[in-house]
Design a protein around this motif. Structure first.
Motif, mmCIF file in Angstrom:
data_model
loop_
_atom_site.group_PDB
_atom_site.id
_atom_site.type_symbol
_atom_site.label_atom_id
_atom_site.label_comp_id
_atom_site.label_asym_id
_atom_site.label_seq_id
_atom_site.Cartn_x
_atom_site.Cartn_y
_atom_site.Cartn_z
ATOM 1 N N GLY A 14 0.803 -1.220 0.000
ATOM 2 C CA GLY A 14 0.000 0.000 0.000
ATOM 3 C C GLY A 14 0.836 1.270 0.000
ATOM 4 N N GLN A 15 0.119 2.405 0.105
ATOM 5 C CA GLN A 15 0.788 3.708 0.006
ATOM 6 C C GLN A 15 1.876 3.867 1.075
ATOM 7 O OE1 GLN A 15 -1.498 7.216 1.035
ATOM 8 N NE2 GLN A 15 -0.081 8.578 0.000
ATOM 9 N N ILE A 16 1.541 3.565 2.320
ATOM 10 C CA ILE A 16 2.518 3.742 3.399
ATOM 11 C C ILE A 16 3.409 2.495 3.530
ATOM 12 C CG2 ILE A 16 2.846 4.296 5.838
ATOM 13 C CD1 ILE A 16 0.008 5.434 5.877
ATOM 14 N N ASP A 37 1.316 -8.851 1.951
ATOM 15 C CA ASP A 37 0.082 -8.166 1.545
ATOM 16 C C ASP A 37 -0.834 -9.250 0.996
ATOM 17 O OD1 ASP A 37 -0.451 -4.912 0.798
ATOM 18 O OD2 ASP A 37 -1.816 -6.347 -0.150
ATOM 19 N N ILE A 54 -0.114 -12.782 2.461
ATOM 20 C CA ILE A 54 -0.910 -13.171 3.641
ATOM 21 C C ILE A 54 -2.181 -12.333 3.697
ATOM 22 C CG2 ILE A 54 -0.889 -13.671 6.125
ATOM 23 C CD1 ILE A 54 1.946 -12.841 6.318
ATOM 24 N N ASP A 55 -3.245 -12.993 4.115
ATOM 25 C CA ASP A 55 -4.488 -12.295 4.429
ATOM 26 C C ASP A 55 -4.444 -11.968 5.930
ATOM 27 O OD1 ASP A 55 -7.024 -11.473 5.059
ATOM 28 O OD2 ASP A 55 -8.050 -13.138 4.033
ATOM 29 N N ALA A 56 -4.402 -10.692 6.237
ATOM 30 C CA ALA A 56 -4.245 -10.280 7.642
ATOM 31 C C ALA A 56 -5.454 -10.628 8.498
ATOM 32 C CB ALA A 56 -3.975 -8.779 7.709
ATOM 33 N N MET A 77 -0.427 -2.421 8.463
ATOM 34 C CA MET A 77 -0.803 -1.327 7.567
ATOM 35 C C MET A 77 -2.003 -1.696 6.693
ATOM 36 S SD MET A 77 1.614 0.342 8.833
ATOM 37 C CE MET A 77 1.447 1.920 8.055
ATOM 38 N N TYR A 145 -14.981 4.531 8.713
ATOM 39 C CA TYR A 145 -13.538 4.436 8.947
ATOM 40 C C TYR A 145 -13.179 4.981 10.334
ATOM 41 C CZ TYR A 145 -8.584 5.614 7.865
ATOM 42 O OH TYR A 145 -7.222 5.736 7.839
ATOM 43 N N LYS A 149 -11.420 3.185 13.540
ATOM 44 C CA LYS A 149 -10.134 3.636 14.096
ATOM 45 C C LYS A 149 -10.269 3.960 15.587
ATOM 46 C CE LYS A 149 -7.273 3.404 10.573
ATOM 47 N NZ LYS A 149 -6.202 2.393 10.572
ATOM 48 N N PRO A 173 -2.260 12.142 9.862
ATOM 49 C CA PRO A 173 -3.065 13.029 9.014
ATOM 50 C C PRO A 173 -3.012 12.503 7.575
ATOM 51 C CG PRO A 173 -0.955 14.055 9.599
ATOM 52 C CD PRO A 173 -0.934 12.658 10.154
ATOM 53 N N LEU A 175 -1.527 11.707 4.132
ATOM 54 C CA LEU A 175 -0.106 11.556 3.801
ATOM 55 C C LEU A 175 0.144 11.761 2.305
ATOM 56 C CD1 LEU A 175 0.957 8.600 6.090
ATOM 57 C CD2 LEU A 175 0.931 11.036 6.546
HETATM 58 P P1 NAD Z 1 -3.495 1.458 1.277
HETATM 59 O O1 NAD Z 1 -4.919 1.250 0.973
HETATM 60 O O2 NAD Z 1 -2.638 2.190 0.310
HETATM 61 O O3 NAD Z 1 -2.790 0.074 1.597
HETATM 62 C C1 NAD Z 1 -3.415 -0.940 2.336
HETATM 63 C C2 NAD Z 1 -2.840 -2.258 1.896
HETATM 64 O O4 NAD Z 1 -3.489 -3.291 2.638
HETATM 65 C C3 NAD Z 1 -3.079 -2.559 0.398
HETATM 66 O O5 NAD Z 1 -1.869 -2.867 -0.245
HETATM 67 C C4 NAD Z 1 -4.015 -3.780 0.430
HETATM 68 O O6 NAD Z 1 -3.776 -4.698 -0.628
HETATM 69 C C5 NAD Z 1 -3.670 -4.391 1.773
HETATM 70 N N1 NAD Z 1 -4.736 -5.262 2.275
HETATM 71 C C6 NAD Z 1 -6.070 -5.093 2.171
HETATM 72 N N2 NAD Z 1 -6.704 -6.114 2.741
HETATM 73 C C7 NAD Z 1 -5.754 -6.947 3.219
HETATM 74 C C8 NAD Z 1 -5.784 -8.200 3.910
HETATM 75 N N3 NAD Z 1 -6.946 -8.798 4.228
HETATM 76 N N4 NAD Z 1 -4.611 -8.772 4.246
HETATM 77 C C9 NAD Z 1 -3.427 -8.184 3.928
HETATM 78 N N5 NAD Z 1 -3.338 -7.022 3.268
HETATM 79 C C10 NAD Z 1 -4.492 -6.410 2.921
HETATM 80 O O7 NAD Z 1 -3.429 2.189 2.731
HETATM 81 P P2 NAD Z 1 -2.305 3.142 3.306
HETATM 82 O O8 NAD Z 1 -2.625 4.522 2.852
HETATM 83 O O9 NAD Z 1 -0.976 2.579 3.032
HETATM 84 O O10 NAD Z 1 -2.667 3.078 4.847
HETATM 85 C C11 NAD Z 1 -2.025 2.192 5.741
HETATM 86 C C12 NAD Z 1 -2.586 2.412 7.136
HETATM 87 O O11 NAD Z 1 -2.419 3.798 7.514
HETATM 88 C C13 NAD Z 1 -4.098 2.148 7.251
HETATM 89 O O12 NAD Z 1 -4.389 1.642 8.525
HETATM 90 C C14 NAD Z 1 -4.699 3.532 7.132
HETATM 91 O O13 NAD Z 1 -5.942 3.588 7.763
HETATM 92 C C15 NAD Z 1 -3.670 4.368 7.855
HETATM 93 N N6 NAD Z 1 -3.716 5.779 7.470
HETATM 94 C C16 NAD Z 1 -3.382 6.185 6.215
HETATM 95 C C17 NAD Z 1 -3.426 7.531 5.876
HETATM 96 C C18 NAD Z 1 -3.035 8.016 4.506
HETATM 97 O O14 NAD Z 1 -3.102 9.223 4.232
HETATM 98 N N7 NAD Z 1 -2.591 7.142 3.609
HETATM 99 C C19 NAD Z 1 -3.840 8.469 6.836
HETATM 100 C C20 NAD Z 1 -4.217 8.024 8.096
HETATM 101 C C21 NAD Z 1 -4.121 6.683 8.414
#
Ligand code: NAD
Length: 316
Positions: A14-16, A37, A54-56, A77, A145, A149, A173, A175
């Motif tokens: 994912g993004q982070i 992931d 893996i499925d989390a 994440m 959401y 959280k 916040p 990102l």
């Molecule tokens: P994202 O949606 O970009 O990435 C999430 C990843 O989780 C994806 O790659 C997805 O394939 C994977 N995923 C989904 N279901 C899954 C499962 N069952 N098992 C394993 N992997 C699975 O999200 P992100 O932006 O990287 O956010 C990561 C965390 O940070 C999240 O908890 C999000 O709520 C939190 N967050 C993000 C932001 C932001 O701006 N990006 C802001 C606040 C909080």
């Protein structure tokens, strides 16, 4: 101690997660960091290290991997983000809560020692203060959401108090980073706008021009995770989730900060359902607890972030 332990990132595509994986590998070595992931990453080679699918939401799958690779720290994440969660409420609840329970229970059952789990500014709601929202205040989130959280935060605090689990968390916040694409949140516009500017295309913004939200550059966010996880446990006073601040700006301010670099860049504001989500959130954050407890200090102001984003996207 953490130098010798194995790190597992759930949601590493994912993004982070993708940026966190790269940075943890730089810091601890590729063999100490396992990316995972539910979906296989496109550019796995760029991450240069082990990836397991893996499925989390499966405790058994997590336990197998944790035991097989002798993992002591898990970064959870995987989640469904704010905009997507409004469309799939029960799926979002199931994913966001069952993955967290699984990881907390892995710690409770003695398989891992440390947990990082990100919360969000979405824990706040319309009745929370808008400006410099404090660490502890009224919290009545009105989004799917945000409800997940806030519940997650209470479970983290509960597992810490009741079972002594070393779980640490940040209320991120919105990102912004050049390395990865956002995954369906309400602040995604602040990443998308850069891609359009660099491509010399007009941008249609899904938020209204004066919607101020708390934001942070990805480099600061990743550094915050690593610094928090390296802090001596005794210093971590907040076991729900720390407020984390850096920037606050509106779409109009961000657009105007791009104009010196792209004088012909055009923007049109077409607010959609995400406007209501954004309006339920605070505009800025009081992160004095994080600053006092573990010396949090953001490094990127708006100008530095814009310059760095544009430089990296042009070279991408
Ligand atoms: P994202 O949606 O970009 O990435 C999430 C990843 O989780 C994806 O790659 C997805 O394939 C994977 N995923 C989904 N279901 C899954 C499962 N069952 N098992 C394993 N992997 C699975 O999200 P992100 O932006 O990287 O956010 C990561 C965390 O940070 C999240 O908890 C999000 O709520 C939190 N967050 C993000 C932001 C932001 O701006 N990006 C802001 C606040 C909080």
């Amino acid at each position: 101690m953490r130098q010798n332990s194995k790190h597992l990132i759930l949601g590493a595509s994912g993004q982070i997660g993708s940026v966190l994986t790269t940075e943890l590998r730089k810091k601890y070595g590729a063999s100490a960091v396992i990316a995972s992931d539910i979906k296989i990453p496109k550019k796995e080679s760029s991450q240069m290290g082990l990836f397991v699918q893996i499925d989390a939401t499966s405790y058994d799958a997590l336990q197998n991997v944790v035991q097989k690779y002798n993992v002591s720290t898990v970064y959870l994440m995987a989640a469904m983000l704010s905009a997507n969660a409004e469309n799939y409420p029960s799926k979002a609840w199931d994913l966001n809560m069952s993955s967290l329970f699984n990881v907390l229970n892995l710690a409770k059952d003695g398989f891992i020692k440390y947990v990082f789990w990100p919360s969000s500014i979405a824990v706040f709601g319309p009745s929370s203060p808008k400006i410099n929202v404090p660490q502890s205040t009224i919290m009545e989130p009105t989004t799917v959401y945000g409800i997940s959280k806030l519940s997650g935060e209470r479970w983290c605090a509960y597992y810490n108090k009741k079972y002594g689990i070393d779980v640490r968390s940040l209320r991120f916040p919105g990102l912004i980073g050049w390395q990865s694409s956002p995954g369906g949140g309400t602040t995604d516009y602040a990443v998308d706008i850069f891609y359009k500017a660099v491509a010399h295309q007009p941008f249609e913004c899904f938020l209204a021009e004066n919607t101020a939200l708390p934001m942070m550059y990805m480099d600061d966010a990743i550094r915050a995770v690593i610094e928090l996880m390296e802090t001596d446990s005794k210093k971590i006073k907040v076991r729900s989730s720390y407020n984390l601040g850096a920037l606050s700006f509106t779409p109009k301010t961000l657009y105007e900060s791009l104009l010196p670099l792209f004088p012909n860049f055009e923007i049109k504001y077409t607010p959609d359902f995400r406007q209501e989500i954004a309006e339920s959130w605070p505009e800025s954050i009081d992160d004095s607890s994080a600053r006092n407890d573990w010396d949090w200090q953001p490094q990127f102001d708006l100008k530095r972030m814009v310059d760095d984003m544009c430089y990296n996207l042009r070279n991408k």
